[in-house]
Design a protein around this motif. Structure first.
Motif, short mmCIF file in Angstrom:
data_model
loop_
_atom_site.label_atom_id
_atom_site.label_comp_id
_atom_site.label_asym_id
_atom_site.label_seq_id
_atom_site.Cartn_x
_atom_site.Cartn_y
_atom_site.Cartn_z
N PHE A 20 4.06 16.49 -0.61
CA PHE A 20 3.41 16.05 -1.85
C PHE A 20 3.22 14.54 -1.84
CE2 PHE A 20 3.61 14.46 -6.21
CZ PHE A 20 2.55 15.15 -6.78
N GLY A 21 4.21 13.81 -1.38
CA GLY A 21 4.12 12.35 -1.30
C GLY A 21 3.02 11.89 -0.36
N ILE A 22 2.90 12.53 0.79
CA ILE A 22 1.86 12.18 1.75
C ILE A 22 0.48 12.43 1.15
CG2 ILE A 22 0.81 12.84 3.96
CD1 ILE A 22 3.72 13.29 4.97
N ILE A 23 0.31 13.56 0.48
CA ILE A 23 -0.98 13.87 -0.15
C ILE A 23 -1.28 12.87 -1.25
CG2 ILE A 23 -2.19 15.58 -1.57
CD1 ILE A 23 -0.71 17.75 0.10
N ALA A 24 -0.31 12.53 -2.07
CA ALA A 24 -0.51 11.57 -3.16
C ALA A 24 -0.89 10.19 -2.61
CB ALA A 24 0.75 11.47 -4.01
N ILE A 25 -0.24 9.76 -1.55
CA ILE A 25 -0.57 8.47 -0.93
C ILE A 25 -2.00 8.50 -0.39
CG2 ILE A 25 -0.04 6.97 1.04
CD1 ILE A 25 2.94 7.65 0.52
N GLY A 26 -2.42 9.62 0.18
CA GLY A 26 -3.79 9.75 0.68
C GLY A 26 -4.81 9.62 -0.44
N PHE A 27 -4.57 10.29 -1.57
CA PHE A 27 -5.48 10.17 -2.71
C PHE A 27 -5.53 8.75 -3.24
CE2 PHE A 27 -5.12 14.88 -3.40
CZ PHE A 27 -6.46 15.14 -3.24
N ILE A 28 -4.39 8.10 -3.33
CA ILE A 28 -4.33 6.72 -3.81
C ILE A 28 -5.11 5.80 -2.88
CG2 ILE A 28 -2.78 4.75 -4.19
CD1 ILE A 28 -0.72 6.86 -5.26
N ALA A 29 -4.99 6.01 -1.57
CA ALA A 29 -5.72 5.19 -0.60
C ALA A 29 -7.23 5.38 -0.75
CB ALA A 29 -5.27 5.53 0.82
N ILE A 30 -7.68 6.62 -0.95
CA ILE A 30 -9.11 6.90 -1.12
C ILE A 30 -9.63 6.21 -2.38
CG2 ILE A 30 -10.77 8.73 -1.66
CD1 ILE A 30 -9.08 10.54 0.24
N ILE A 31 -8.88 6.31 -3.47
CA ILE A 31 -9.29 5.68 -4.73
C ILE A 31 -9.31 4.17 -4.59
CG2 ILE A 31 -8.59 5.29 -7.12
CD1 ILE A 31 -7.58 8.25 -7.08
N ALA A 32 -8.31 3.60 -3.94
CA ALA A 32 -8.25 2.14 -3.75
C ALA A 32 -9.43 1.66 -2.91
CB ALA A 32 -6.93 1.75 -3.10
N LYS A 33 -9.79 2.41 -1.88
CA LYS A 33 -10.93 2.03 -1.04
C LYS A 33 -12.22 2.06 -1.85
CE LYS A 33 -13.43 3.05 3.17
NZ LYS A 33 -13.66 3.96 4.26
N ALA A 34 -12.41 3.08 -2.66
CA ALA A 34 -13.62 3.19 -3.48
C ALA A 34 -13.71 2.04 -4.48
CB ALA A 34 -13.65 4.53 -4.21
N ILE A 35 -12.59 1.70 -5.10
CA ILE A 35 -12.57 0.59 -6.04
C ILE A 35 -12.86 -0.72 -5.32
CG2 ILE A 35 -11.06 -0.80 -7.54
CD1 ILE A 35 -9.75 1.88 -8.38
N ASN A 41 -19.20 -4.84 -3.68
CA ASN A 41 -20.64 -4.75 -3.93
C ASN A 41 -21.03 -5.52 -5.19
OD1 ASN A 41 -21.32 -3.23 -1.69
ND2 ASN A 41 -21.11 -1.29 -2.75
N GLN A 42 -20.18 -5.44 -6.21
CA GLN A 42 -20.46 -6.14 -7.47
C GLN A 42 -20.49 -7.65 -7.25
OE1 GLN A 42 -21.33 -4.30 -9.96
NE2 GLN A 42 -21.66 -5.95 -11.39
N ALA A 43 -19.61 -8.15 -6.40
CA ALA A 43 -19.51 -9.59 -6.14
C ALA A 43 -20.57 -10.07 -5.13
CB ALA A 43 -18.12 -9.93 -5.62
N ALA A 44 -21.16 -9.15 -4.39
CA ALA A 44 -22.13 -9.53 -3.35
C ALA A 44 -23.40 -10.09 -3.98
CB ALA A 44 -22.47 -8.33 -2.47
#
Length: 121
Positions: A20-35, A41-44
């Motif tokens: 569960f922890g590994i899956i949660a860390i994966g989701f957090i990483a995906i969300i952090a990358k998208a943000i 892009n906003q600053a570009a």
């Protein structure tokens, strides 16, 4: 006391929480990358450059069994001097852009904004 099954309850709980922890860390990483991409892009700086369309491609994901498929659309633009940039575009833009087109590309970071085809005289 030893359990008489494959694993005792404590081992199962530990493995469950690790997975569960590994899956949660994966989701957090995906969300952090998208943000991060969105903020970048906003600053570009907004760029508008003359270019030629040199390639188009799609990427289809999913679609097996009862699952629906999703398609991403990409166009590669070549600027004067040979520099190339591939951008993801919406399906309606993908259908309107043809390999070989020349025109003005507007983009911000990795975000495609618009391609205006140059009309030949």
């Amino acid at each position: 006391m030893m359990g008489n099954g494959f694993m005792d309850s404590g081992s199962f709980d530990a493995i469950f929480f690790i997975v569960f922890g590994i899956i949660a860390i994966g989701f957090i990483a995906i969300i952090a990358k998208a943000i991060g991409t969105g903020l970048s892009n906003q600053a570009a700086e907004l760029e508008q450059r003359s270019c030629k369309v040199v390639d188009k491609r799609t990427r289809v994901r999913g679609g097996s069994g009862d699952f629906s498929a999703s398609t991403n659309y990409y166009v590669t633009f070549e600027f004067d001097g040979g520099e190339r940039k591939e951008l993801e575009v919406k399906d309606r833009d993908f259908g309107m852009i043809v390999t070989g087109d020349r025109g003005e590309l507007r983009y911000k970071g990795t975000r495609f904004l618009e391609f205006v085809r140059a009309m030949e005289a």
